[in-house]
Design a protein around this motif. Structure first.
Motif, PDB file in Angstrom:
ATOM      1  N   LEU A   7      63.683  46.199  20.806  1.00 19.28           N
ATOM      2  CA  LEU A   7      64.610  45.402  21.947  1.00 19.28           C
ATOM      3  C   LEU A   7      65.187  44.477  20.957  1.00 19.28           C
ATOM      4  O   LEU A   7      66.475  44.205  21.283  1.00 19.28           O
ATOM      5  N   TRP A   8      64.682  43.966  20.096  1.00 13.37           N
ATOM      6  CA  TRP A   8      65.382  43.027  18.989  1.00 13.37           C
ATOM      7  C   TRP A   8      66.052  43.747  18.049  1.00 13.37           C
ATOM      8  O   TRP A   8      66.777  42.808  16.983  1.00 13.37           O
ATOM      9  N   GLY A   9      65.800  44.609  17.633  1.00 12.30           N
ATOM     10  CA  GLY A   9      66.444  45.274  16.384  1.00 12.30           C
ATOM     11  C   GLY A   9      65.671  45.029  15.181  1.00 12.30           C
ATOM     12  O   GLY A   9      66.385  44.930  14.031  1.00 12.30           O
ATOM     13  N   LEU A  10      64.484  44.619  15.289  1.00 10.07           N
ATOM     14  CA  LEU A  10      63.653  44.225  13.921  1.00 10.07           C
ATOM     15  C   LEU A  10      62.533  45.166  13.702  1.00 10.07           C
ATOM     16  O   LEU A  10      62.091  45.957  14.413  1.00 10.07           O
ATOM     17  N   SER A  11      62.053  45.395  12.522  1.00 12.01           N
ATOM     18  CA  SER A  11      61.062  45.791  12.015  1.00 12.01           C
ATOM     19  C   SER A  11      59.714  45.179  12.380  1.00 12.01           C
ATOM     20  O   SER A  11      59.636  44.066  12.483  1.00 12.01           O
ATOM     21  N   GLU A  12      58.646  46.207  12.682  1.00  9.36           N
ATOM     22  CA  GLU A  12      57.470  45.632  12.963  1.00  9.36           C
ATOM     23  C   GLU A  12      56.980  44.561  11.813  1.00  9.36           C
ATOM     24  O   GLU A  12      56.254  43.756  11.861  1.00  9.36           O
ATOM     25  N   SER A  13      57.148  45.124  10.582  1.00  6.85           N
ATOM     26  CA  SER A  13      56.634  44.049   9.534  1.00  6.85           C
ATOM     27  C   SER A  13      57.189  42.865   9.494  1.00  6.85           C
ATOM     28  O   SER A  13      56.687  41.969   9.112  1.00  6.85           O
ATOM     29  N   THR A  14      58.623  42.889   9.935  1.00  4.33           N
ATOM     30  CA  THR A  14      59.288  41.406  10.135  1.00  4.33           C
ATOM     31  C   THR A  14      58.412  40.619  11.206  1.00  4.33           C
ATOM     32  O   THR A  14      58.430  39.468  10.948  1.00  4.33           O
ATOM     33  N   LEU A  15      57.974  41.356  12.322  1.00  2.63           N
ATOM     34  CA  LEU A  15      57.081  40.371  13.066  1.00  2.63           C
ATOM     35  C   LEU A  15      55.898  39.993  12.673  1.00  2.63           C
ATOM     36  O   LEU A  15      55.376  39.039  12.924  1.00  2.63           O
ATOM     37  N   ARG A  16      55.324  41.014  11.988  1.00  2.00           N
ATOM     38  CA  ARG A  16      53.870  40.645  11.276  1.00  2.00           C
ATOM     39  C   ARG A  16      54.155  39.484  10.235  1.00  2.00           C
ATOM     40  O   ARG A  16      53.234  38.514  10.022  1.00  2.00           O
ATOM     41  N   LYS A  17      55.035  39.580   9.395  1.00  2.00           N
ATOM     42  CA  LYS A  17      55.454  38.635   8.434  1.00  2.00           C
ATOM     43  C   LYS A  17      55.776  37.117   9.284  1.00  2.00           C
ATOM     44  O   LYS A  17      55.532  36.001   8.652  1.00  2.00           O
ATOM     45  N   ALA A  18      56.449  37.186  10.291  1.00  3.77           N
ATOM     46  CA  ALA A  18      56.682  35.903  11.122  1.00  3.77           C
ATOM     47  C   ALA A  18      55.487  35.337  11.597  1.00  3.77           C
ATOM     48  O   ALA A  18      55.125  34.290  11.662  1.00  3.77           O
ATOM     49  N   VAL A  19      54.500  36.208  11.844  1.00  7.95           N
ATOM     50  CA  VAL A  19      53.034  35.614  12.229  1.00  7.95           C
ATOM     51  C   VAL A  19      52.438  34.879  11.014  1.00  7.95           C
ATOM     52  O   VAL A  19      51.879  34.088  10.993  1.00  7.95           O
TER      53      VAL A  19
END
Length: 190
Positions: free
Chosen positions: A97-109
């Protein structure tokens, strides 16, 4: 915008519980279709009605080759249902939905941008995140994609590529995207 279907569960009285990729849940009354369209009368057979499943890609639901409903119909005419899981979505859905990779979200965490245990949590191998956290950190998903399309169209010389129909995924890093936005804002000031 498509509201992709993630799960559909048949309920009593010819109703469906439909969960969408954005974390929303709606209840859809199929009985109204039976009254308006004779081809849906076949769904009065309980066994057929219970065979409902999500169509490939999540763009609707199907019972058989002759009976289906689009995700737009379910979204527009479904009634919102409050559940304890409202606003939660898998990292895979959020990244799409946001056009990001899952790794970007894991890094954000990992970096504390999205707080583990509050904004996101891992269940087994699957991460889930709240819509609120995604909006807080990355804005509205539609606006982000629209902004990105406009930037790419305006500045094709940067080597960024927005996929045409049937093309590949977006090949841009957040760092390069931020640099691009800065350069565009500097050009506007000049």
């Amino acid at each position: 915008m498509f509201h992709k279907v993630k799960e559909v569960v048949p309920l009593q009285d010819m109703r469906l519980c439909v969960r969408f990729a954005n974390g929303s849940t709606k209840e859809y009354d199929v009985e109204k279709l039976v009254a308006r369209f004779p081809q849906f009368a076949a769904l009065e057979d309980e066994r057929l009605f219970e065979e409902v499943q999500v169509d490939v890609g999540g763009y609707g639901i199907v019972w058989n080759d002759d009976l289906d409903l689009s995700c737009d119909e379910l979204w527009k005419n479904g009634v919102d249902v409050k559940t304890p899981f409202d606003g939660l979505m898998a990292f895979s859905d959020a990244s799409e939905l946001w056009g990001l990779s899952e790794s970007t979200l894991r890094k954000a965490v990992a970096y504390g941008k999205i707080e583990a245990g509050i904004d996101a949590r891992k269940f087994g191998k699957q991460w889930v995140v709240t819509q609120e956290a995604m909006r807080r950190e990355y804005g509205n998903p539609v606006e982000v994609l629209r902004l990105f399309r406009c930037v790419v169209i305006a500045r094709r010389g940067f080597g960024f590529c927005w996929p045409e129909q049937g093309g590949s995924t977006i090949g841009v890093t957040l760092l390069n995207f931020a640099k691009l936005l800065r350069s565009l804002s500097n050009e506007r000031r000049s």
